[in-house]
Enzyme design. Structure first.
Site, PDB file in Angstrom:
ATOM      1  CD  GLU A 140      -6.921  -3.349   5.847  1.00 31.94           C
ATOM      2  OE1 GLU A 140      -6.979  -4.251   6.800  1.00 31.94           O
ATOM      3  OE2 GLU A 140      -7.396  -3.504   4.567  1.00 31.94           O
TER       4      GLU A 140
ATOM      5  CE  LYS B 157      -5.613   9.565  -0.272  1.00 30.37           C
ATOM      6  NZ  LYS B 157      -6.595   9.301  -1.149  1.00 30.37           N
TER       7      LYS B 157
ATOM      8  CG  ASP C  59      -2.402   4.486  -5.684  1.00 30.22           C
ATOM      9  OD1 ASP C  59      -3.535   4.723  -5.813  1.00 30.22           O
ATOM     10  OD2 ASP C  59      -1.495   5.619  -6.252  1.00 30.22           O
TER      11      ASP C  59
ATOM     12  CB  CYS D 161      26.880  31.238 -20.160  1.00 29.78           C
ATOM     13  SG  CYS D 161      26.793  31.290 -18.294  1.00 29.78           S
TER      14      CYS D 161
ATOM     15  CB  CYS E 141      28.472  27.799 -19.727  1.00 31.82           C
ATOM     16  SG  CYS E 141      29.675  29.225 -19.329  1.00 31.82           S
TER      17      CYS E 141
ATOM     18  CE  LYS F 220      -7.595   4.563   0.057  1.00 33.45           C
ATOM     19  NZ  LYS F 220      -7.018   4.893  -1.342  1.00 33.45           N
TER      20      LYS F 220
ATOM     21  CE1 TYR G 174      -0.096  -9.490  -1.052  1.00 33.01           C
ATOM     22  CE2 TYR G 174       0.169  -7.438  -1.411  1.00 33.01           C
ATOM     23  CZ  TYR G 174       0.649  -8.412  -1.326  1.00 33.01           C
ATOM     24  OH  TYR G 174       1.916  -8.716  -1.348  1.00 33.01           O
TER      25      TYR G 174
ATOM     26  CB  CYS H 284      31.295  30.679 -16.241  1.00 31.64           C
ATOM     27  SG  CYS H 284      29.602  30.545 -15.789  1.00 31.64           S
TER      28      CYS H 284
ATOM     29  CB  CYS I 273      30.191  33.959 -17.658  1.00 30.05           C
ATOM     30  SG  CYS I 273      30.091  32.655 -19.013  1.00 30.05           S
TER      31      CYS I 273
HETATM   32  O1  D41 Z   1      -5.785  -1.005   0.235  1.00 23.34           O
HETATM   33  C1  D41 Z   1      -6.814  -0.525  -0.123  1.00 23.34           C
HETATM   34  N1  D41 Z   1      -6.442   0.152  -1.249  1.00 23.34           N
HETATM   35  C2  D41 Z   1      -7.923  -0.510   0.596  1.00 23.34           C
HETATM   36  C3  D41 Z   1      -9.199  -0.113   0.136  1.00 23.34           C
HETATM   37  C4  D41 Z   1      -8.121  -1.290   2.033  1.00 23.34           C
HETATM   38  N2  D41 Z   1      -6.991  -1.877   2.348  1.00 23.34           N
HETATM   39  N3  D41 Z   1      -9.097  -1.365   2.562  1.00 23.34           N
HETATM   40  C5  D41 Z   1     -10.335  -0.750   2.043  1.00 23.34           C
HETATM   41  N4  D41 Z   1     -11.382  -1.184   2.758  1.00 23.34           N
HETATM   42  C6  D41 Z   1     -12.551  -0.524   2.272  1.00 23.34           C
HETATM   43  C7  D41 Z   1     -13.717  -1.086   3.203  1.00 23.34           C
HETATM   44  C8  D41 Z   1     -13.425  -0.285   4.561  1.00 23.34           C
HETATM   45  C9  D41 Z   1     -14.964  -0.032   2.602  1.00 23.34           C
HETATM   46  C10 D41 Z   1     -14.202  -2.331   3.105  1.00 23.34           C
HETATM   47  C11 D41 Z   1     -10.514  -0.296   0.849  1.00 23.34           C
HETATM   48  C12 D41 Z   1     -11.698   0.230   0.307  1.00 23.34           C
HETATM   49  N5  D41 Z   1     -12.542  -0.039   1.053  1.00 23.34           N
HETATM   50  C13 D41 Z   1     -11.875   0.979  -1.062  1.00 23.34           C
HETATM   51  N6  D41 Z   1     -11.056   0.859  -2.018  1.00 23.34           N
HETATM   52  C14 D41 Z   1     -11.629   1.691  -2.851  1.00 23.34           C
HETATM   53  C15 D41 Z   1     -12.820   1.965  -2.416  1.00 23.34           C
HETATM   54  C16 D41 Z   1     -13.209   1.622  -1.080  1.00 23.34           C
END
Ligand code: D41
Length: 674
Positions: free
Chosen positions: A115, A316, A119, A410, A426, A117, A225, A432, A413
């Site tokens: 999935e 990441k 922010d 400038c 300039c 991640k 979500y 130039c 030039c």
């Molecule tokens: O989308 C996320 N930021 C996200 C964070 C995610 N999709 N899944 C996550 N799953 C976990 C566990 C596996 C520990 C249930 C998480 C986070 N943890 C998480 N976000 C911040 C600390 C941990």
């Protein structure tokens, strides 16, 4: 002891309908009724609750914004700690993670859920008998803060779970975040109020969640979500992370689209690439992809180590922001003489590439950010955009530094520098070297004359060794002149000559663009070419005629007019044509869809117009190149709202789409009816 059984029944029915439509809108992304209808339901419910205060309950959809501001947040000890995630920075890290899982579990195949991640901020939502009773931040994982009053204002978070079958006590965990669009809108509003803008959507979400006054949070565009569960009592969940998420969704909790059940780790790595490629196009920031072993029993077998589950990992993305040092601030001179300060940086890996320069845009930007040589700065590079200095880390500023000063001559030039609002320019023009070189680079570039093999280094040599003075001289270059240059083999010289020869056969729009007239980009060049159809009439046009060209305003007209009045420019053009640069005639054609003033724009008409029929308005907009659509979506450019405009207007406002009233429409049509 309900005083009015009729009212009580209606209130129940309204709440049920509203919750159902919230689910359609936020969870399955398939609204069934227009926004006005939804608003009517809410208005009716509010009215009834006003008339019958005894019927008000905390879980009513009208009760999202609670009473008085808090004076402080209270602490919440998480019954089950909120774990954190280990990180993987490379495919190898991910493969090792998978190998460890195989070794520990002793199985052949492991299914994963991948999935995006998000922010944002991790949050815990506690539902008791299906009712949201508490929301808490993650804090340090053991103790967080009670932010129930603010979380209740987030429309996509259900106050009541849907259906049946959910555990009596159920803790849902997920991420609260702000969309990029919501963030931009919020910052615009901050700006209008002369309040400090937020640095990024994540900070904006955090700041919004930590408001003591829920009325303020309620105005912040927060989303949610879910991605896991905590406490589960008085009920059971399926044995699979993916299946659990689907169950949460069926109970009315929003789940992100970027989530897939995958057969092995290789599929996860493919998923990562796919998401990385669409990162910029997603409506919200993400900073990686999370992989989770799907089977809950396998998760239990793998267990935890130092507050991180062994069964999950965050892969990441390359960071889009990094810290580095400013070694120097250079001044670049552009084709039109504009001086751009550029920070020379200690090389730093950011956004997937090594960055050594970052633009500082202009003098006022440098001064606003107060960037100085020696400073430690945050640089940002997102997607394909040019790296930029976001801000200075003031605490790390060395003792002896100087405020940036824009030079008044400038650097190339030595001509004097003229300030035009924020831009320093300039005044050297054709004397130039920097402007000349940039002019050549522009002339040969892909969208202009498209001369392949004539790169920056070669252009610099040609100019520095006086082989060319103006772009017209390119067409008189001799083979031995080219060969005499550094790193120029006979073969490459022939290739360059062939490319120059080939470029002689061009089009009028390309030629006009190549000339480098200020403010004349590809689209304007095309507009000019189509309007005048030949070079002579354009060269002889006065400003009034130039302004008649679609998309050409007084400034462009002035630049074009002055350009063609300059004898030197006329000589260069003549010489180019004499050397054989040519193009086919253009047929007068104003219907070219890309050229009309509203080309590419999508308009939606709603409500009644008094000065013309909707059909006439539609025809006129189409004649200006706009598409006229029947429904509002994120792609809509402008909504024209007449009298009694309804759901389309509401939706436009929700999506932050520009809205014109009838007088605005009339003004727009008048402006373009030349
Ligand atoms: O989308 C996320 N930021 C996200 C964070 C995610 N999709 N899944 C996550 N799953 C976990 C566990 C596996 C520990 C249930 C998480 C986070 N943890 C998480 N976000 C911040 C600390 C941990």
């Amino acid at each position: 002891m309900s005083a009015n059984p009729k009212a009580s029944e209606r209130v129940d029915a309204l709440r049920e309908q509203i919750n159902y439509h919230n689910y359609r809108y936020y969870v399955i992304d398939d609204p069934e009724i227009p926004d006005v209808e939804y608003d009517r339901l809410m208005i009716e419910l509010r009215q009834l609750e006003n008339d019958h205060p005894k019927l008000v309950i905390a879980s009513s959809p009208t009760q999202r914004v609670g009473g008085t501001p808090l004076s402080a947040f209270s602490q919440v000890v998480h019954e089950q700690p909120m774990l954190s995630l280990g990180n993987a920075f490379s495919d190898d890290d991910v493969i090792s993670f998978d190998r460890r899982n195989h070794e520990r579990l002793g199985v052949d195949m492991i299914e994963y859920v991948a999935e995006a991640k998000l922010d944002g901020l991790a949050i815990s939502l506690l539902y008791e008998n299906g009712e949201l009773v508490r929301a808490a931040t993650r804090g340090d994982g053991a103790t967080g803060e009670d932010v129930t009053h603010n979380v209740r204002t987030i429309d996509s978070i259900p106050l009541l779970l849907r259906g049946a079958g959910f555990p009596k006590r159920l803790e849902v965990r997920g991420e609260i975040f702000m969309s990029k669009e919501g963030f931009r809108k919020l910052n615009r509003a901050q700006n209008d109020k002369e309040e400090k803008p937020f640095a990024n959507p994540r900070n904006a979400a955090a700041g919004s969640l930590r408001q003591l006054d829920p009325k303020i949070s309620a105005q912040r565009p927060l989303s949610f979500y879910c991605y896991s569960t905590g406490i589960v009592e008085g009920g059971k969940l399926p044995d699979g992370h993916y299946q659990i998420i689907l169950a949460l969704k069926s109970w009315g909790l929003p789940v992100q689209k970027e989530m897939q059940l995958l057969k092995d780790i290789n599929a996860c790595i493919d998923f990562y690439q796919k998401i990385l490629n669409k990162r910029d196009k997603l409506p919200h920031d993400i900073d990686g992809v999370v992989y989770k072993v799907n089977s809950i029993s396998q998760q239990k077998d793998l267990g935890y180590i130092s507050r991180e589950p062994r069964w999950a990992i965050a892969h990441k993305f390359p960071a889009e922001e990094e810290i580095t040092k400013v070694i120097d601030i250079d001044i670049q001179v552009g084709r039109t003489g504009a001086l751009t300060p550029v920070a020379r940086l200690e090389p730093v890996f950011v956004g997937g590439v090594t960055v050594t320069n970052a633009t500082l845009h202009n003098e006022s930007e440098v001064l606003r950010k107060d960037v100085r040589i020696g400073d430690t700065v945050i640089v940002r590079r997102a997607g394909d955009v040019i790296p930029e200095v976001v801000k200075v880390v003031m605490s790390q500023r060395p003792k002896q530094t100087n405020v940036f000063v824009m030079p008044d001559v400038c650097p190339v030039c030595q001509s004097s520098v003229i300030k035009e609002e924020t831009i320093s320019r300039c005044s050297g023009g054709l004397i130039c070297d920097a402007q000349i070189k940039e002019g050549f680079k522009h002339f040969v570039s892909r969208q202009a004359m498209d001369i392949e093999g004539l790169g920056e280094k070669l252009i610099e040599q040609l100019i520095d060794r006086n082989k060319v003075q103006t772009i017209a001289d390119l067409y008189h270059l001799q083979r031995d002149e080219l060969i005499s240059l550094e790193r120029m083999a006979e073969k490459s010289a022939d290739n360059v000559l062939a490319a120059i020869e080939k470029s002689k056969s061009t089009t009028l729009p390309r030629f006009l663009f190549a000339l480098g007239i200020r403010e004349v980009g590809v689209a304007t060049a095309r507009g000019l070419a189509n309007y005048f159809t030949n070079l002579d009439s354009l060269m002889d046009a006065d400003s009034e005629t130039l302004i008649k060209v679609p998309d050409v305003g007084p400034i462009v007209a002035k630049h074009a007019y002055e350009f063609f009045r300059d004898v030197r420019n006329r000589e260069v053009i003549q010489s180019l044509v004499k050397s054989g640069v040519h193009w086919p005639d253009i047929e007068a054609d104003f219907q070219d869809d890309d050229l009309l003033p509203l080309s590419g724009e999508i308009y939606v008409l709603t409500g009644g117009l008094t000065s013309m029929s909707r059909d006439v308005a539609k025809e006129q907009l189409q004649a200006l190149g706009a598409k006229v659509s029947g429904s509002v979506s994120a792609k809509t450019s402008v909504v024209v709202a007449g009298e009694k405009a309804g759901s389309k207007l509401t939706k436009a406002e929700k999506l932050g789409i520009a809205v014109l009233d009838e007088s605005g429409l009339i003004a727009l049509l008048a402006k373009h009816s030349k």
